[in-house]
Every structure is written in structure tokens, then in C-alpha cells.
Design a protein around this motif. Structure first.
Motif, short mmCIF file in Angstrom:
data_model
loop_
_atom_site.label_atom_id
_atom_site.label_comp_id
_atom_site.label_asym_id
_atom_site.label_seq_id
_atom_site.Cartn_x
_atom_site.Cartn_y
_atom_site.Cartn_z
N TYR A 89 0.76 -1.00 0.03
CA TYR A 89 0.13 -0.03 0.05
C TYR A 89 1.03 1.34 0.04
CZ TYR A 89 -3.94 -3.07 0.83
OH TYR A 89 -4.80 -4.11 0.89
N PHE A 90 0.84 2.15 -0.88
CA PHE A 90 1.24 3.42 -0.77
C PHE A 90 0.52 4.52 -0.60
CE2 PHE A 90 5.24 1.84 -2.67
CZ PHE A 90 4.67 0.52 -3.51
N CYS A 91 1.00 5.50 0.29
CA CYS A 91 0.64 6.79 0.55
C CYS A 91 1.00 7.63 -0.58
CB CYS A 91 0.44 7.02 2.08
SG CYS A 91 -0.34 8.61 2.43
N VAL A 92 0.10 8.73 -1.01
CA VAL A 92 0.72 9.69 -1.96
C VAL A 92 0.20 11.02 -1.84
CG1 VAL A 92 0.95 9.60 -4.67
CG2 VAL A 92 0.52 7.57 -3.72
N VAL A 93 0.95 11.89 -2.05
CA VAL A 93 0.79 13.27 -2.08
C VAL A 93 0.56 13.83 -3.53
CG1 VAL A 93 1.40 15.69 -1.41
CG2 VAL A 93 1.76 13.91 0.30
N GLY A 94 -0.31 14.40 -4.05
CA GLY A 94 -0.78 15.19 -5.24
C GLY A 94 -0.51 16.43 -5.22
N LEU A 95 0.39 16.88 -6.18
CA LEU A 95 0.64 18.24 -5.89
C LEU A 95 0.29 19.00 -7.46
CD1 LEU A 95 4.20 18.02 -4.88
CD2 LEU A 95 2.31 18.55 -3.32
N THR A 96 -0.14 20.37 -7.36
CA THR A 96 -0.30 20.94 -8.65
C THR A 96 1.17 21.54 -9.15
OG1 THR A 96 -0.67 22.95 -7.51
CG2 THR A 96 -2.71 21.71 -8.02
N GLY A 97 1.10 21.53 -10.26
CA GLY A 97 2.69 21.96 -10.71
C GLY A 97 2.76 21.96 -12.50
N GLY A 98 1.65 21.74 -13.02
CA GLY A 98 1.82 22.08 -14.39
C GLY A 98 1.42 20.26 -15.05
N TYR A 99 1.59 19.61 -14.02
CA TYR A 99 1.13 17.92 -14.31
C TYR A 99 0.63 17.37 -12.87
CZ TYR A 99 5.95 16.92 -12.70
OH TYR A 99 7.00 17.01 -11.88
N ASN A 100 0.46 16.19 -13.45
CA ASN A 100 0.10 15.16 -12.15
C ASN A 100 1.31 14.95 -11.31
OD1 ASN A 100 -2.86 15.19 -11.97
ND2 ASN A 100 -2.93 13.60 -13.64
N LYS A 101 1.60 15.60 -10.32
CA LYS A 101 2.73 15.33 -9.65
C LYS A 101 2.47 14.65 -8.49
CE LYS A 101 7.06 17.55 -7.81
NZ LYS A 101 7.92 18.75 -7.81
N LEU A 102 3.00 13.45 -8.41
CA LEU A 102 2.76 12.43 -7.31
C LEU A 102 3.89 12.34 -6.54
CD1 LEU A 102 0.12 9.87 -8.58
CD2 LEU A 102 -0.40 12.08 -7.66
N ILE A 103 3.87 12.43 -5.27
CA ILE A 103 5.15 12.08 -4.14
C ILE A 103 4.56 10.79 -3.66
CG2 ILE A 103 6.48 12.71 -2.36
CD1 ILE A 103 6.93 14.41 -4.84
N PHE A 104 5.33 9.72 -3.76
CA PHE A 104 4.90 8.62 -3.23
C PHE A 104 5.60 8.22 -1.78
CE2 PHE A 104 2.45 5.79 -6.27
CZ PHE A 104 2.63 6.80 -7.33
N GLY A 105 5.08 7.29 -1.21
CA GLY A 105 5.58 6.98 0.29
C GLY A 105 6.38 5.61 0.02
N ALA A 106 7.12 5.21 0.67
CA ALA A 106 8.04 3.96 0.37
C ALA A 106 7.14 2.78 0.63
CB ALA A 106 9.09 4.02 1.39
N GLY A 107 6.03 2.79 0.83
CA GLY A 107 5.23 1.50 0.94
C GLY A 107 5.04 1.00 2.28
N THR A 108 4.07 0.44 2.36
CA THR A 108 3.71 -0.77 3.53
C THR A 108 3.27 -1.93 3.13
OG1 THR A 108 3.22 1.14 5.03
CG2 THR A 108 2.58 -1.09 5.74
N ARG A 109 3.75 -3.13 3.50
CA ARG A 109 3.52 -4.37 3.00
C ARG A 109 2.61 -5.00 4.15
NH1 ARG A 109 4.68 -7.59 -0.96
NH2 ARG A 109 6.40 -6.37 -1.66
N LEU A 110 1.31 -5.18 3.69
CA LEU A 110 0.31 -5.82 4.56
C LEU A 110 0.36 -7.48 4.25
CD1 LEU A 110 -1.97 -5.57 6.64
CD2 LEU A 110 -3.38 -5.35 4.65
N ALA A 111 0.45 -7.97 5.34
CA ALA A 111 0.31 -9.38 5.62
C ALA A 111 -0.87 -9.57 6.14
CB ALA A 111 1.67 -10.28 6.14
N VAL A 112 -1.71 -10.82 5.97
CA VAL A 112 -2.84 -11.26 6.52
C VAL A 112 -2.84 -12.83 6.71
CG1 VAL A 112 -5.34 -11.37 6.54
CG2 VAL A 112 -4.28 -9.26 5.29
N HIS A 113 -2.70 -13.24 7.91
CA HIS A 113 -2.75 -14.41 8.40
C HIS A 113 -4.03 -15.07 8.76
CE1 HIS A 113 1.57 -13.84 8.30
NE2 HIS A 113 1.21 -12.92 9.27
N PRO A 114 -4.37 -16.36 8.18
CA PRO A 114 -5.49 -17.09 8.77
C PRO A 114 -5.78 -17.13 9.97
CG PRO A 114 -4.22 -18.29 7.28
CD PRO A 114 -3.45 -17.37 7.54
#
Lengths: 114, 115
Positions: A89-114
Motif C-alpha cells: 500500500y502506498f500513501c501519495v501526495v498529489g501536487l499541482t505544478g503543470g502536471y499530475n505530480k505525485l510524491i509516493f511513500g516508500a510503501g507498507t506491505r500488509l500480510a494477512v494471516h488465517p
């Protein structure tokens, strides 16, 4: 400068228990904020988006996120995890600046166990 | 099925070789992007194009070039590959730039290994 920090690189939960993926942002302006999900060997898919309307945003697959300006947070939650939620899962900040400028977080890996 | 098609899905390449990653979309989106994904760094923008005939540099453009001859295609070229360009590359597209940030649609990625 704008940035995104995902506070956990890995989160592990049991099926049926709540999910919390944490995200803090830094932005000089009122930001657009997103959560994207990436399943193994797949591209990214939009989960939800905040753009200064309601602070509680509902997304697909039962996920939601709350924008808290005072805490500069945009945490992702789900009441009950399902095995199919296992992904990156990635959290992302979107910025105006002439194009769709997205700053991505490093990501969180989610594990789901039974 | 509408979406973004990337090719190849995986490639091993000798350092110094030239490589073009292909990206085609059938959603008639004006804007297209190339990102690289590296462990612990999230996605970083290499180049973008707001409309056919125009391109722009992202965060990490060095060593890469793009072209946008038409709406559907947005190839990414590595003129002389180096090992630091080993990564997973994602092409994405979005609707018209309206001054606010919109949803991006991603391809499934091209995994490139440079030896």
C-alpha cells in the motif's frame, strides 16, 4: 518541500481483525492525498482519494482514510481484514505544478494471516 | 479490456546496451508517465507527457529519454544501460490535466535487470 512518510514498512494482521496503515505528510499547500494498492506482480490501483471535501474518505474494498490536518496524517483503515487484502500500500501526495505530480511513500506491505 | 499494455514484462540486459520499453494505452488519455519502483523508495517519476507532442522531466530523468508521437504510445528508452537502472518500470496514464491531481492508471510493469 512536500513529502510522505509511511510509518510502518510491514504490518501483519490476522484475518477478521482491523487494519491500520499509517501515513504522515508534509505539504506547504492544501494537498490532494491518495492511497494506492499494489498486488504482487501487478500495477498500482487507486484505493481512495482526498481532495478537500469530506475529511473521511471511503474507498474500494471497505477501506477508508481520515484526513487530519492538525496531525498531518492520512491513515488507512479497514474494520476487518480479508486474505485478499495482502498487498503493498502506498500513501501519495498529489501536487499541482503543470502536471499530475505525485510524491509516493516508500510503501507498507500488509500480510494477512488465517 | 481497456487499459495500459507494457512490453516486455521482463528483460535481462548487458550494460551499455540500448533498450526501449514500450507502453500503449487505449483509454484516449492525454497524460502519460513513466515511473521506476525500487525497494524502500516507492515510485519515482522519470518522465511525463501532458499531451501528444510534449514531454517533461520528472525526478530521475538522467539516462532516460521518451517520445510522444501520438496519444496512445509513450516509449521509454535507455540509451546505454547501467546497473543502477535495474528496476521495475511502470507506465501510467491519466485524463486531462485540469489543474488538480487526478487518478493515475498503471500498467503491470516491466522488470529490467542490467548486468
Amino acid at each position: 518541500a512536500q513529502s510522505v512518510t509511511q510509518l510502518d514498512s510491514h504490518v501483519s494482521v490476522s484475518e477478521g481483525t482491523p487494519v491500520l496503515l499509517r501515513c504522515n505528510y508534509s505539504s506547504s499547500y492544501s494537498p490532494s492525498l491518495f492511497w494506492y494498492v499494489q498486488h504482487p506482480n501487478k500495477g498500482l490501483q487507486l484505493l481512495l482519494k482526498y481532495t478537500s471535501a469530506a475529511t473521511l474518505v471511503k474507498g474500494i474494498n471497505g477501506f477508508e482514510a481520515e484526513f487530519k490536518k492538525s496531525e498531518t496524517s492520512f491513515h488507512l483503515t479497514k474494520p476487518s481484514a480479508h486474505m485478499s487484502d495482502a498487498a503493498e500500500y502506498f500513501c501519495v501526495v498529489g501536487l499541482t505544478g503543470g502536471y499530475n505530480k505525485l510524491i509516493f511513500g516508500a510503501g507498507t506491505r500488509l500480510a494477512v494471516h488465517p | 479490456i481497456a487499459g495500459i499494455t507494457q512490453a516486455p514484462t521482463s528483460q535481462i540486459l548487458a550494460a551499455g546496451r540500448r533498450m526501449t520499453l514500450r507502453c500503449t494505452q487505449d483509454m484516449r488519455h492525454n497524460a502519460m508517465y513513466w515511473y521506476r519502483q525500487d525497494l524502500g523508495l516507492g515510485l519515482r517519476l522519470i518522465h511525463y507527457s501532458n499531451t501528444a507532442g510534449t514531454t517533461g522531466k520528472g525526478e530521475v530523468p538522467d539516462g532516460y529519454s521518451v517520445s510522444r508521437a501520438n496519444t496512445d504510445d509513450f516509449p521509454l528508452t535507455l540509451a546505454s544501460a547501467v546497473p543502477s537502472q535495474t528496476s521495475v518500470y511502470f507506465c501510467a496514464s491519466s485524463g486531462d490535466w485540469t489543474g488538480s491531481v487526478g487518478e493515475l492508471f498503471f500498467g503491470e510493469g516491466s522488470r529490467l535487470t542490467v548486468l
